[in-house]
Design a protein around this motif. Structure first.
Motif, short mmCIF file in Angstrom:
data_model
loop_
_atom_site.label_atom_id
_atom_site.label_comp_id
_atom_site.label_asym_id
_atom_site.label_seq_id
_atom_site.Cartn_x
_atom_site.Cartn_y
_atom_site.Cartn_z
N SER A 363 0.83 -1.21 0.00
CA SER A 363 0.00 0.00 0.00
C SER A 363 0.86 1.25 0.00
CB SER A 363 -0.93 -0.01 1.21
OG SER A 363 -1.71 1.16 1.27
N TRP A 364 1.97 1.23 0.73
CA TRP A 364 2.89 2.38 0.73
C TRP A 364 3.49 2.60 -0.65
CZ3 TRP A 364 8.38 2.36 0.28
CH2 TRP A 364 8.98 3.60 0.55
N LEU A 365 3.71 1.52 -1.40
CA LEU A 365 4.24 1.64 -2.76
C LEU A 365 3.18 2.08 -3.76
CD1 LEU A 365 6.47 -1.56 -2.98
CD2 LEU A 365 7.23 0.79 -2.70
N LEU A 393 10.01 0.79 -10.72
CA LEU A 393 10.90 -0.29 -11.14
C LEU A 393 10.14 -1.61 -11.29
CD1 LEU A 393 13.74 -1.60 -11.54
CD2 LEU A 393 13.82 -1.86 -9.06
N LEU A 394 9.32 -1.95 -10.30
CA LEU A 394 8.59 -3.22 -10.34
C LEU A 394 7.58 -3.24 -11.48
CD1 LEU A 394 8.04 -3.86 -6.53
CD2 LEU A 394 9.85 -4.71 -8.01
N ARG A 395 6.93 -2.12 -11.75
CA ARG A 395 6.01 -2.06 -12.89
C ARG A 395 6.77 -2.17 -14.21
NH1 ARG A 395 2.94 2.07 -9.84
NH2 ARG A 395 0.83 1.27 -9.43
N ALA A 422 -2.03 -2.70 -18.18
CA ALA A 422 -1.66 -1.86 -17.03
C ALA A 422 -2.01 -2.54 -15.71
CB ALA A 422 -2.35 -0.50 -17.14
N GLY A 423 -3.22 -3.11 -15.64
CA GLY A 423 -3.62 -3.81 -14.42
C GLY A 423 -2.75 -5.02 -14.14
N ALA A 424 -2.32 -5.73 -15.20
CA ALA A 424 -1.45 -6.89 -15.00
C ALA A 424 -0.08 -6.46 -14.48
CB ALA A 424 -1.31 -7.65 -16.31
N ASN A 425 0.44 -5.33 -14.98
CA ASN A 425 1.74 -4.85 -14.49
C ASN A 425 1.66 -4.48 -13.00
OD1 ASN A 425 2.77 -5.15 -17.06
ND2 ASN A 425 2.47 -3.00 -17.62
N THR A 426 0.57 -3.83 -12.60
CA THR A 426 0.43 -3.47 -11.19
C THR A 426 0.27 -4.71 -10.32
OG1 THR A 426 -0.59 -1.36 -11.80
CG2 THR A 426 -0.93 -2.13 -9.56
N ALA A 427 -0.53 -5.70 -10.78
CA ALA A 427 -0.72 -6.92 -10.00
C ALA A 427 0.58 -7.71 -9.87
CB ALA A 427 -1.80 -7.78 -10.65
N THR A 428 1.36 -7.78 -10.95
CA THR A 428 2.65 -8.48 -10.88
C THR A 428 3.63 -7.73 -10.00
OG1 THR A 428 2.24 -9.28 -13.13
CG2 THR A 428 4.47 -9.51 -12.27
N ALA A 429 3.61 -6.40 -10.07
CA ALA A 429 4.47 -5.61 -9.19
C ALA A 429 4.09 -5.82 -7.72
CB ALA A 429 4.37 -4.12 -9.55
#
Length: 484
Positions: A363-365, A393-395, A422-429
């Protein structure tokens, strides 16, 4: 038109020792921090407010100090005379950093408040009222401090951010070289994959040395350069050799090489800063130790360090040093290399107890969905806008993880079908952030789960869900027998 008298009265209003009107205290709020102060940070002047009972009767509890070093020392001395033990200040640009370092050196607790979370609701918006509002909210314990790592991590973070600036400057000089070549109609940056690679740099040096024969320039081509044929490269190296564009190309190449030298020196300082990082000694909780490790785990594989003679990549393998500091090899996680681990370490540090759980860390990220609900209706669930280098970086590495044949790649592809790219990048991050939190917290080696085992578990869950839906509709799911 404003007169000089109005300007003079305004300057008197901001002078040191002016006694402003107090903010009305809350009637039912208990005072948590009785020795709390508030500072409104500015580029040239800081306004400080202390409790009214901390100053002699008749004196003002609000003072202003200049931003010079000597005035900051006077500010700290006044806080110590008033018995202030904790101070809240806004994170305004970089102006708060020298003041925060002075407060930390004096042993005064500093609570750095996000300006978005602090809103002065009614009344006029002035610097004096801002520091009074900060002091009042902090005395009631209503302010949450922002994350600030240890001093050794702050030094490493400054060097890593400076290296990032050097990398961006290198990219700008490469764009200048491409622009100069394009204006001369020389398509070298289209014929080779990397203009700053060995082939590209050799050809550019030969061009600046006066070579104009395309056939001789093609002979400088590396044998591993397979993006274009020798005939295509020869055709791309014929252009209009104008003197002004050659001058721009020369200076851009010189600046690029100078920035690479500066980056090498910066990496040496980063290595020295890594040696000074203090490793926290934190006992491992018993419940965090898995009793039965997964049986179907893939064997640990050593990632190869990709050393590049040219370019902005790291010139030295720091895997061993990072493993010693972190207590675990984070480069074993899919998508993370040595440079990525350096960025993560410089931004979040080693003390993961600053966040109560992995969910709080994500959540902080800014990698968690929002919960904007009104009247029982979800108005918006998109992730909040958070500027964080680790989240970025993680995205960034998430699409590369999605192309891998691992359980994380399978997860990314499944989320891409449901949520989009975009949602997949956030979920993987979010998954990667949870892995980083647990690895740095419990110091366990990363064990990559078998992809087939992960897919079979998903298949069983999907089949169970279909059976439950069929029972609700009055049907029965019958499995088809495999042909003999």
């Amino acid at each position: 038109m404003k007169t000089k008298r109005a300007k003079a009265s305004r300057s008197i209003h901001k002078s040191v020792g002016h006694k402003p009107g107090p903010i009305r205290p809350a009637a039912t709020m208990p005072v948590v921090n009785r020795h709390a102060g508030g500072i409104d940070v500015g580029s040239t002047e800081h306004y400080v407010c202390v409790p009214e009972d901390a100053v002699p009767q008749g004196e003002s509890n609000v003072r202003s100090f200049r931003a010079f070093t000597g005035d900051l020392d006077k500010l700290v001395e006044w806080l110590q005379r008033c018995g202030v033990k904790t101070v809240a200040l806004e994170s305004t640009g970089v102006f708060w950093i020298p003041l925060a370092q002075k407060l930390e050196a004096a042993g005064i607790e500093m609570v750095l408040v996000n300006a978005r979370h602090l809103r002065y609701v009614p009344g006029r918006k002035t610097d004096i009222k801002d520091c009074q509002w900060l002091q009042q909210l902090h005395s009631y314990g209503l302010l949450n401090g922002s994350f600030r790592p240890a001093p050794d991590i702050c030094a490493l973070r400054s060097l890593m951010r400076h290296r990032e600036n050097l990398t961006q400057s290198c990219g700008q000089e490469v764009q200048h070289m491409q622009q100069a070549l394009g204006q001369m109609n020389v398509h070298l940056h289209h014929a080779v994959s990397d203009l700053t690679g060995e082939t590209g740099v050799r050809i550019v040096d030969a061009i600046l040395a006066g070579e104009r024969d395309a056939k001789k320039l093609v002979e400088l081509r590396d044998v591993q350069c397979s993006r274009s044929t020798a005939q295509e490269l020869e055709a791309a190296l014929k252009g209009d050799w104008r003197a002004e564009h050659l001058f721009v190309l020369k200076q851009a190449l010189e600046n690029y090489r100078h920035l690479l030298q500066q980056m090498t020196i910066c990496e040496q300082e980063i290595e020295k800063a890594l040696a000074k990082v203090v490793i926290p000694q934190r006992p491992q909780p018993e419940e965090a130790i898995p009793k039965n490790p997964p049986a179907a785990a893939q064997p640990k594989k050593k990632k190869r360090f990709h050393h590049r003679k040219a370019g902005t990549g790291l010139k030295k393998d720091l895997t061993a040093e990072l493993t010693r500091i972190c207590g675990v090899d984070l480069t074993q996680v899919m998508g993370l290399n040595v440079l990525a681990v350096l960025i993560i370490l410089s931004e979040i540090g080693l003390d993961m107890s600053r966040w109560r759980s992995a969910k709080a860390f994500c959540s902080w990220l800014g990698l968690c969905p929002g919960n904007k609900i009104s009247g029982g209706r979800v108005l918006n669930s998109r992730a909040p806008h958070v500027v964080n280098r680790v989240a970025t970086l993680l995205r960034t590495v998430a699409p590369a993880v999605g192309r891998s044949e691992t359980w994380l790649g399978c997860f990314h592809r499944r989320m891409r079908a449901r949520l989009g790219p975009a949602g997949a990048n956030t979920a993987t991050a979010h998954k990667l952030a949870s892995l980083i939190y647990h690895l740095l917290t419990y110091k366990e080696e990363y064990i990559d789960v078998d992809r087939l085992l992960y897919e079979s578990r998903l298949h069983r869950a999907r089949l169970s869900r279909l059976r439950k839906q069929a029972e609700e509709l009055g049907f029965e799911v019958v499995e088809k027998k495999a042909a003999a």
